[in-house]
Motif scaffolding. Structure first.
Motif, PDB file in Angstrom:
ATOM      1  N   LYS A  11       9.418  93.079  40.028  1.00 52.14           N
ATOM      2  CA  LYS A  11       8.538  94.187  40.421  1.00 52.14           C
ATOM      3  C   LYS A  11       7.099  93.720  40.576  1.00 52.14           C
ATOM      4  O   LYS A  11       6.388  94.153  41.497  1.00 52.14           O
ATOM      5  CB  LYS A  11       8.631  95.303  39.383  1.00 52.14           C
ATOM      6  CG  LYS A  11       9.967  96.034  39.379  1.00 52.14           C
ATOM      7  CD  LYS A  11       9.974  97.152  38.342  1.00 52.14           C
ATOM      8  CE  LYS A  11      11.283  97.943  38.388  1.00 52.14           C
ATOM      9  NZ  LYS A  11      11.308  99.034  37.376  1.00 52.14           N
ATOM     10  N   ALA A  12       6.676  92.842  39.669  1.00 55.32           N
ATOM     11  CA  ALA A  12       5.301  92.330  39.742  1.00 55.32           C
ATOM     12  C   ALA A  12       5.101  91.513  41.017  1.00 55.32           C
ATOM     13  O   ALA A  12       4.089  91.650  41.716  1.00 55.32           O
ATOM     14  CB  ALA A  12       4.992  91.481  38.520  1.00 55.32           C
ATOM     15  N   ALA A  13       6.101  90.656  41.321  1.00 57.09           N
ATOM     16  CA  ALA A  13       5.998  89.846  42.534  1.00 57.09           C
ATOM     17  C   ALA A  13       6.010  90.725  43.780  1.00 57.09           C
ATOM     18  O   ALA A  13       5.299  90.456  44.760  1.00 57.09           O
ATOM     19  CB  ALA A  13       7.133  88.829  42.579  1.00 57.09           C
ATOM     20  N   GLN A  14       6.803  91.784  43.746  1.00 55.84           N
ATOM     21  CA  GLN A  14       6.857  92.699  44.881  1.00 55.84           C
ATOM     22  C   GLN A  14       5.513  93.405  45.068  1.00 55.84           C
ATOM     23  O   GLN A  14       5.033  93.581  46.196  1.00 55.84           O
ATOM     24  CB  GLN A  14       7.978  93.710  44.657  1.00 55.84           C
ATOM     25  CG  GLN A  14       8.239  94.596  45.866  1.00 55.84           C
ATOM     26  CD  GLN A  14       9.435  95.508  45.652  1.00 55.84           C
ATOM     27  OE1 GLN A  14       9.869  95.733  44.525  1.00 55.84           O
ATOM     28  NE2 GLN A  14       9.973  96.031  46.733  1.00 55.84           N
ATOM     29  N   THR A  15       4.904  93.839  43.954  1.00 52.67           N
ATOM     30  CA  THR A  15       3.586  94.479  44.037  1.00 52.67           C
ATOM     31  C   THR A  15       2.552  93.502  44.570  1.00 52.67           C
ATOM     32  O   THR A  15       1.703  93.853  45.407  1.00 52.67           O
ATOM     33  CB  THR A  15       3.155  94.990  42.655  1.00 52.67           C
ATOM     34  OG1 THR A  15       4.108  95.937  42.178  1.00 52.67           O
ATOM     35  CG2 THR A  15       1.776  95.629  42.722  1.00 52.67           C
ATOM     36  N   ASP A  16       2.603  92.256  44.077  1.00 53.58           N
ATOM     37  CA  ASP A  16       1.661  91.236  44.539  1.00 53.58           C
ATOM     38  C   ASP A  16       1.814  90.996  46.036  1.00 53.58           C
ATOM     39  O   ASP A  16       0.828  90.855  46.771  1.00 53.58           O
ATOM     40  CB  ASP A  16       1.902  89.943  43.759  1.00 53.58           C
ATOM     41  CG  ASP A  16       0.695  89.005  43.802  1.00 53.58           C
ATOM     42  OD1 ASP A  16      -0.400  89.468  44.202  1.00 53.58           O
ATOM     43  OD2 ASP A  16       0.852  87.821  43.458  1.00 53.58           O
ATOM     44  N   LEU A  17       3.079  90.963  46.489  1.00 56.00           N
ATOM     45  CA  LEU A  17       3.336  90.805  47.928  1.00 56.00           C
ATOM     46  C   LEU A  17       2.734  91.962  48.721  1.00 56.00           C
ATOM     47  O   LEU A  17       2.147  91.766  49.789  1.00 56.00           O
ATOM     48  CB  LEU A  17       4.844  90.733  48.187  1.00 56.00           C
ATOM     49  CG  LEU A  17       5.533  89.386  47.954  1.00 56.00           C
ATOM     50  CD1 LEU A  17       7.048  89.553  47.995  1.00 56.00           C
ATOM     51  CD2 LEU A  17       5.095  88.367  48.990  1.00 56.00           C
ATOM     52  N   SER A 401       2.794  82.067  47.144  1.00 57.16           N
ATOM     53  CA  SER A 401       2.938  82.070  45.690  1.00 57.16           C
ATOM     54  C   SER A 401       3.729  83.284  45.213  1.00 57.16           C
ATOM     55  O   SER A 401       4.619  83.180  44.358  1.00 57.16           O
ATOM     56  CB  SER A 401       1.552  82.052  45.043  1.00 57.16           C
ATOM     57  OG  SER A 401       1.652  82.120  43.641  1.00 57.16           O
ATOM     58  N   ALA A 402       3.403  84.469  45.786  1.00 59.76           N
ATOM     59  CA  ALA A 402       4.128  85.686  45.402  1.00 59.76           C
ATOM     60  C   ALA A 402       5.605  85.600  45.796  1.00 59.76           C
ATOM     61  O   ALA A 402       6.490  86.051  45.061  1.00 59.76           O
ATOM     62  CB  ALA A 402       3.475  86.898  46.068  1.00 59.76           C
ATOM     63  N   GLN A 403       5.839  84.982  46.950  1.00 63.45           N
ATOM     64  CA  GLN A 403       7.227  84.815  47.400  1.00 63.45           C
ATOM     65  C   GLN A 403       7.998  83.909  46.449  1.00 63.45           C
ATOM     66  O   GLN A 403       9.154  84.195  46.079  1.00 63.45           O
ATOM     67  CB  GLN A 403       7.239  84.250  48.815  1.00 63.45           C
ATOM     68  CG  GLN A 403       8.638  84.048  49.383  1.00 63.45           C
ATOM     69  CD  GLN A 403       8.613  83.365  50.739  1.00 63.45           C
ATOM     70  OE1 GLN A 403       7.602  82.778  51.122  1.00 63.45           O
ATOM     71  NE2 GLN A 403       9.713  83.445  51.455  1.00 63.45           N
ATOM     72  N   ARG A 404       7.374  82.817  46.019  1.00 67.13           N
ATOM     73  CA  ARG A 404       8.031  81.895  45.081  1.00 67.13           C
ATOM     74  C   ARG A 404       8.286  82.581  43.746  1.00 67.13           C
ATOM     75  O   ARG A 404       9.335  82.367  43.107  1.00 67.13           O
ATOM     76  CB  ARG A 404       7.163  80.653  44.872  1.00 67.13           C
ATOM     77  CG  ARG A 404       6.980  79.787  46.117  1.00 67.13           C
ATOM     78  CD  ARG A 404       8.289  79.314  46.684  1.00 67.13           C
ATOM     79  NE  ARG A 404       8.130  78.418  47.810  1.00 67.13           N
ATOM     80  CZ  ARG A 404       9.024  78.242  48.760  1.00 67.13           C
ATOM     81  NH1 ARG A 404      10.155  78.949  48.740  1.00 67.13           N
ATOM     82  NH2 ARG A 404       8.819  77.399  49.744  1.00 67.13           N
ATOM     83  N   ASN A 405       7.329  83.398  43.290  1.00 74.35           N
ATOM     84  CA  ASN A 405       7.525  84.117  42.023  1.00 74.35           C
ATOM     85  C   ASN A 405       8.717  85.073  42.127  1.00 74.35           C
ATOM     86  O   ASN A 405       9.516  85.198  41.184  1.00 74.35           O
ATOM     87  CB  ASN A 405       6.266  84.904  41.662  1.00 74.35           C
ATOM     88  CG  ASN A 405       5.117  84.007  41.240  1.00 74.35           C
ATOM     89  OD1 ASN A 405       5.332  82.853  40.876  1.00 74.35           O
ATOM     90  ND2 ASN A 405       3.897  84.536  41.295  1.00 74.35           N
ATOM     91  N   PHE A 406       8.820  85.740  43.268  1.00 80.11           N
ATOM     92  CA  PHE A 406       9.943  86.655  43.478  1.00 80.11           C
ATOM     93  C   PHE A 406      11.267  85.887  43.444  1.00 80.11           C
ATOM     94  O   PHE A 406      12.238  86.314  42.798  1.00 80.11           O
ATOM     95  CB  PHE A 406       9.779  87.367  44.821  1.00 80.11           C
ATOM     96  CG  PHE A 406      10.783  88.455  45.047  1.00 80.11           C
ATOM     97  CD1 PHE A 406      10.511  89.760  44.666  1.00 80.11           C
ATOM     98  CD2 PHE A 406      12.014  88.180  45.638  1.00 80.11           C
ATOM     99  CE1 PHE A 406      11.437  90.773  44.868  1.00 80.11           C
ATOM    100  CE2 PHE A 406      12.950  89.191  45.843  1.00 80.11           C
ATOM    101  CZ  PHE A 406      12.660  90.484  45.454  1.00 80.11           C
ATOM    102  N   GLN A 407      11.300  84.736  44.131  1.00 81.02           N
ATOM    103  CA  GLN A 407      12.520  83.941  44.161  1.00 81.02           C
ATOM    104  C   GLN A 407      12.877  83.418  42.779  1.00 81.02           C
ATOM    105  O   GLN A 407      14.062  83.392  42.389  1.00 81.02           O
ATOM    106  CB  GLN A 407      12.346  82.775  45.139  1.00 81.02           C
ATOM    107  CG  GLN A 407      12.266  83.218  46.601  1.00 81.02           C
ATOM    108  CD  GLN A 407      11.943  82.060  47.533  1.00 81.02           C
ATOM    109  OE1 GLN A 407      11.375  81.042  47.108  1.00 81.02           O
ATOM    110  NE2 GLN A 407      12.293  82.213  48.805  1.00 81.02           N
ATOM    111  N   ALA A 408      11.854  83.009  41.999  1.00 80.72           N
ATOM    112  CA  ALA A 408      12.106  82.463  40.667  1.00 80.72           C
ATOM    113  C   ALA A 408      12.682  83.535  39.749  1.00 80.72           C
ATOM    114  O   ALA A 408      13.628  83.286  38.977  1.00 80.72           O
ATOM    115  CB  ALA A 408      10.819  81.899  40.077  1.00 80.72           C
ATOM    116  N   ASN A 409      12.128  84.743  39.808  1.00 77.49           N
ATOM    117  CA  ASN A 409      12.645  85.824  38.968  1.00 77.49           C
ATOM    118  C   ASN A 409      14.045  86.243  39.410  1.00 77.49           C
ATOM    119  O   ASN A 409      14.899  86.581  38.575  1.00 77.49           O
ATOM    120  CB  ASN A 409      11.698  87.028  39.011  1.00 77.49           C
ATOM    121  CG  ASN A 409      10.476  86.837  38.125  1.00 77.49           C
ATOM    122  OD1 ASN A 409      10.547  87.001  36.913  1.00 77.49           O
ATOM    123  ND2 ASN A 409       9.351  86.480  38.729  1.00 77.49           N
TER     124      ASN A 409
END
Length: 428
Positions: A11-17, A401-409
């Motif tokens: 959710k955090a990565a999605q918001t950041d995106l 960076s946000a995309q990578r965070n989303f993929q990592a989670n």
């Protein structure tokens, strides 16, 4: 628990995106200010357990200076430094908003408005451009006047001429011993002419013409040097002798050195009523002491008249201090007001209203009101617009960076699922 921890990361990565995408989408929006998502960790329930994920603390606006884009429009304004323009969304009263978008325009009722149709607010000023009242309570809408000044009929013309000493007596005068006839439509009946504009009581412009005729010359054996000045206002001749039954010219006399000897003061001509005038005109001519007769060509050193017309709005200009000045066709200028500037102790606390406008909140604090160039307020640059403060390269890096965070989670959830599935398979 790892499912929920990774879900909070998703959710955090999605918001950041979403935040970064909004910044990128508004890279071309005038006065736009980018935002940044702020995250914090969710604390563990005990010292022996890991954290419970992340949470969104807020989306913070970044009010750094954007670059300037030059423009040919006088009403395109940019603020160099701190501050906001102040607008209201209704002609009377209305909600007060603040913006960095200085793409202003004039509406059909001559009000200055922003790109959202808000009325731009100014402080009242005196004739010298000094502010006479401060604070939002003194703010008013800026409306451009159509005209300026009170019309005034011409009563006096001051002029200084140089008449050629070697000028010939007009051909008609030399040819006809029976008498000389002046005809303003016949160039052979006069030596020189000059024209200016006078005004009637309503401010209507009327042409005024003076015709000069050489009448005597000491070089030709006459006793003195003299000229006749025929004065026409519009289509009607004014008489230098108001008691004469027919219009008479004004006699100009010069001594041997060329200095004017007569008349020595202003001469009142008879009242005339030209066709274009709204009322009769009585005008005096004053040739002053500088008029002379000398070698050379005819010269008009100066000509002035005391009448005024009503000036029509010609142009407006806005200075670095926000002073709005109108220029009129009659040469007059008028200070209309100073653009209000607002600042806040915490601009990041302002509430976004869309289209690069904001409103006050408790977090932002009350608006601090002033004018451009004062302490704490930037200067205004006319003919420029402030671009969005979005660095597209920086935003693309943040997007990756946000995309990578989303993929990592997402991978963490996949791993937790695989572990759970392996445990479930042990029972088989």
């Amino acid at each position: 628990m790892s499912f929920y921890t990774s879900l909070s990361g998703l959710k955090a990565a999605q918001t950041d995106l979403g935040v970064v995408s909004n910044n990128v989408a508004n890279v071309g929006s005038v006065g736009f200010k980018k935002s940044r998502a702020q995250f914090g960790d969710i604390i563990a329930s005990s010292k022996t357990t890991p954290g419970n994920g992340t949470r969104l603390k807020g989306i913070e606006q970044q009010f750094s200076q954007g670059g300037f884009e030059t423009s040919a429009r006088e009403l395109d304004l940019a603020i160099s430094g701190n501050g906001f323009f102040v607008t209201r969304d209704a002609l009377t009263g209305g909600n007060t908003k603040f913006t960095r978008n200085g793409a202003f325009k004039i509406d059909q009722e001559r009000y200055l408005r922003d790109s959202n149709a808000g009325y731009v607010q100014v402080l009242p000023v005196n004739a010298q451009g000094n502010v006479t009242a401060t604070g939002l309570s003194a703010a008013r809408n800026l409306q451009l006047p159509l005209t300026s000044g009170t019309p005034r009929a011409t009563t006096l013309m001051n002029l200084s001429v140089g008449l050629p000493s070697n000028a010939d007596i007009p051909e008609d005068r030399a040819m006809y011993s029976g008498g000389y006839t002046f005809d303003r439509l016949d160039p052979n009946s006069y030596n020189q002419s000059t024209q200016t504009t006078v005004y009637d009581a309503a401010g209507n412009a009327i042409p005024a013409t003076i015709y000069f005729v050489r009448t005597e010359s000491t070089a030709a054996g006459d006793a003195q040097n003299s000229w006749d000045a025929y004065f026409f206002v519009g289509d009607e001749q004014a008489s230098a002798d108001s008691g004469s039954a027919t219009p008479t010219p004004l006699r100009l006399e010069f001594d041997a050195s060329g200095a004017i000897t007569s008349p020595t003061s202003a001469t009142a001509f008879s009242t005339v009523s030209p066709a274009a005038a709204s009322a009769p005109l009585t005008i005096s001519l004053d040739f002053g002491s500088a008029s002379n007769q000398s070698t050379g060509t005819f010269t008009l050193a100066s000509i002035e008249q005391d009448g005024l017309s009503t000036g029509k709005l010609d142009d407006i200009s806005i200075g670095e201090d926000g002073l709005v000045t109108a220029t009129f066709s009659n040469g007059e200028t008028q200070a209309l007001g100073k653009l209000i500037m607002a600042n806040f102790s915490n601009p990041a606390g302002l509430k976004q209203r869309g289209d690069a406008t904001w409103s006050v909140t408790g977090d932002s604090g009350p608006a601090q009101i002033g004018t451009a160039g004062e302490d704490g307020f930037g200067k205004i640059q006319s003919g420029a617009l402030e671009r969005a403060n979005v660095d597209i390269t920086e935003e693309l890096v943040s997007l990756i960076s946000a995309q990578r965070n989303f993929q990592a989670n997402a991978k963490a959830i996949e791993t937790a699922n695989a572990m759970t599935q392996a445990i479930m398979n042990l029972r088989n």
